[in-house]
Design a protein around this motif. Sequence first.
Motif, PDB file in Angstrom:
ATOM      1  N   ALA A  70       0.816  -1.223   0.000  1.00 61.38           N
ATOM      2  CA  ALA A  70       0.000   0.000   0.000  1.00 61.38           C
ATOM      3  C   ALA A  70       0.842   1.262   0.000  1.00 61.38           C
ATOM      4  O   ALA A  70       0.305   2.358  -0.207  1.00 61.38           O
ATOM      5  N   ARG A  71       2.139   1.153   0.210  1.00 64.25           N
ATOM      6  CA  ARG A  71       2.988   2.344   0.232  1.00 64.25           C
ATOM      7  C   ARG A  71       3.066   2.954  -1.173  1.00 64.25           C
ATOM      8  O   ARG A  71       3.258   2.235  -2.161  1.00 64.25           O
ATOM      9  N   PRO A  72       2.924   4.277  -1.267  1.00 63.77           N
ATOM     10  CA  PRO A  72       2.970   4.930  -2.594  1.00 63.77           C
ATOM     11  C   PRO A  72       4.247   4.629  -3.365  1.00 63.77           C
ATOM     12  O   PRO A  72       4.197   4.400  -4.585  1.00 63.77           O
ATOM     13  N   ALA A  73       5.388   4.623  -2.685  1.00 57.35           N
ATOM     14  CA  ALA A  73       6.646   4.373  -3.397  1.00 57.35           C
ATOM     15  C   ALA A  73       6.681   2.955  -3.960  1.00 57.35           C
ATOM     16  O   ALA A  73       7.187   2.735  -5.067  1.00 57.35           O
ATOM     17  N   VAL A  74       6.130   1.994  -3.197  1.00 55.76           N
ATOM     18  CA  VAL A  74       6.088   0.607  -3.674  1.00 55.76           C
ATOM     19  C   VAL A  74       5.121   0.477  -4.837  1.00 55.76           C
ATOM     20  O   VAL A  74       5.416  -0.176  -5.843  1.00 55.76           O
ATOM     21  N   GLN A  75       3.957   1.114  -4.724  1.00 54.39           N
ATOM     22  CA  GLN A  75       2.982   1.071  -5.817  1.00 54.39           C
ATOM     23  C   GLN A  75       3.572   1.657  -7.099  1.00 54.39           C
ATOM     24  O   GLN A  75       3.365   1.106  -8.189  1.00 54.39           O
ATOM     25  N   GLU A  76       4.316   2.736  -6.961  1.00 55.01           N
ATOM     26  CA  GLU A  76       4.906   3.364  -8.136  1.00 55.01           C
ATOM     27  C   GLU A  76       5.900   2.424  -8.806  1.00 55.01           C
ATOM     28  O   GLU A  76       5.930   2.309 -10.038  1.00 55.01           O
ATOM     29  N   ARG A  77       6.700   1.724  -8.013  1.00 56.50           N
ATOM     30  CA  ARG A  77       7.682   0.807  -8.593  1.00 56.50           C
ATOM     31  C   ARG A  77       7.004  -0.390  -9.248  1.00 56.50           C
ATOM     32  O   ARG A  77       7.438  -0.855 -10.310  1.00 56.50           O
ATOM     33  N   LEU A  78       5.948  -0.897  -8.630  1.00 55.31           N
ATOM     34  CA  LEU A  78       5.239  -2.036  -9.220  1.00 55.31           C
ATOM     35  C   LEU A  78       4.510  -1.627 -10.493  1.00 55.31           C
ATOM     36  O   LEU A  78       4.447  -2.396 -11.455  1.00 55.31           O
ATOM     37  N   ARG A  79       3.951  -0.421 -10.506  1.00 60.00           N
ATOM     38  CA  ARG A  79       3.326   0.075 -11.735  1.00 60.00           C
ATOM     39  C   ARG A  79       4.362   0.224 -12.839  1.00 60.00           C
ATOM     40  O   ARG A  79       4.074   0.002 -14.019  1.00 60.00           O
ATOM     41  N   GLY A  80       5.570   0.600 -12.441  1.00 59.73           N
ATOM     42  CA  GLY A  80       6.634   0.718 -13.427  1.00 59.73           C
ATOM     43  C   GLY A  80       6.960  -0.610 -14.090  1.00 59.73           C
ATOM     44  O   GLY A  80       7.445  -0.642 -15.228  1.00 59.73           O
ATOM     45  N   LEU A  81       6.682  -1.725 -13.400  1.00 60.32           N
ATOM     46  CA  LEU A  81       6.877  -3.056 -13.974  1.00 60.32           C
ATOM     47  C   LEU A  81       5.657  -3.516 -14.761  1.00 60.32           C
ATOM     48  O   LEU A  81       5.688  -4.584 -15.375  1.00 60.32           O
ATOM     49  N   GLY A  82       4.566  -2.741 -14.697  1.00 62.16           N
ATOM     50  CA  GLY A  82       3.343  -3.109 -15.410  1.00 62.16           C
ATOM     51  C   GLY A  82       2.508  -4.160 -14.713  1.00 62.16           C
ATOM     52  O   GLY A  82       1.595  -4.723 -15.325  1.00 62.16           O
ATOM     53  N   LEU A  83       2.789  -4.441 -13.436  1.00 62.80           N
ATOM     54  CA  LEU A  83       2.090  -5.541 -12.751  1.00 62.80           C
ATOM     55  C   LEU A  83       0.624  -5.217 -12.496  1.00 62.80           C
ATOM     56  O   LEU A  83       0.271  -4.100 -12.101  1.00 62.80           O
ATOM     57  N   THR A  84      -0.224  -6.212 -12.723  1.00 58.77           N
ATOM     58  CA  THR A  84      -1.627  -6.139 -12.320  1.00 58.77           C
ATOM     59  C   THR A  84      -1.907  -7.038 -11.119  1.00 58.77           C
ATOM     60  O   THR A  84      -2.838  -6.801 -10.366  1.00 58.77           O
ATOM     61  N   HIS A  85      -1.100  -8.097 -10.954  1.00 60.34           N
ATOM     62  CA  HIS A  85      -1.259  -9.027  -9.849  1.00 60.34           C
ATOM     63  C   HIS A  85       0.119  -9.401  -9.298  1.00 60.34           C
ATOM     64  O   HIS A  85       1.106  -9.402 -10.030  1.00 60.34           O
ATOM     65  N   LEU A  86       0.120  -9.750  -8.009  1.00 61.20           N
ATOM     66  CA  LEU A  86       1.347 -10.248  -7.383  1.00 61.20           C
ATOM     67  C   LEU A  86       1.023 -11.532  -6.638  1.00 61.20           C
ATOM     68  O   LEU A  86       0.055 -11.591  -5.873  1.00 61.20           O
ATOM     69  N   VAL A  87       1.829 -12.562  -6.875  1.00 60.98           N
ATOM     70  CA  VAL A  87       1.647 -13.852  -6.217  1.00 60.98           C
ATOM     71  C   VAL A  87       2.842 -14.104  -5.311  1.00 60.98           C
ATOM     72  O   VAL A  87       3.986 -14.150  -5.773  1.00 60.98           O
TER      73      VAL A  87
END
Length: 217
Positions: A94-111
């Motif tokens: 939920a951290r904004p910095a983490v969300q930004e990095r995951l969006r940078g990878l194009g992720l829609t889901h994480l397992v």
Amino acid sequence: MKRLLAALLIVLMAPLAPAAEQPPVVGLVWWPADPADPRHRFARETEECLATTLRERAPGVRVVHQGVIRDALYPRLEPATQPPNEQAFAELLARPAVQERLRGLGLTHLVAFTGGTDVAPFQGGILCGAGYGGGGCLGFAWQDKTTTLAAALWNLERRESVAHEQSRSEGTTIVPAFLLPIPLIADTHTAACQELGAQVARDVLGEPAPQPGTPPR
């Protein structure tokens, strides 16, 4: 000229075709990562098996491997700094910095997956020596194996946990020996991993779980 203007007006007033829905992008990460756990040696095998099964069960899905995710979030998923429980993992996502990095990878889901194979000691016995067919072996041995895997799935677009899955497979490796030992290895890991991968694929696609007695796809 009037015909050209009329044709242009028709084009401008025509409804736009809906944009094609992008296929899911699923990230895989071993968690909690514990190099001291002897089952950790199966982490890479589990990751490759899950990735293969996801692609087979959900064609078009793109898989991002854990090395990429760990590098993007370094050092948050290292053994010494990783979230200690699922609630802490959700707070990390939920951290904004983490969300930004995951969006940078194009992720829609994480397992986040875990588990491995427990191997019991061999039982029975095999004797080898000059007295058995001029240097052969004679006997019978067996070894029980149990693979248990689990996964938690987060939908990063909705920012919520959407599924928890688990699979288990048991088997016995047997080694009959008459002149030469011939091991018949029980591959419990592949069976459990393919089952878990199929469950995760259904969750990613939003498909219902099959009813009891329904043959697998």
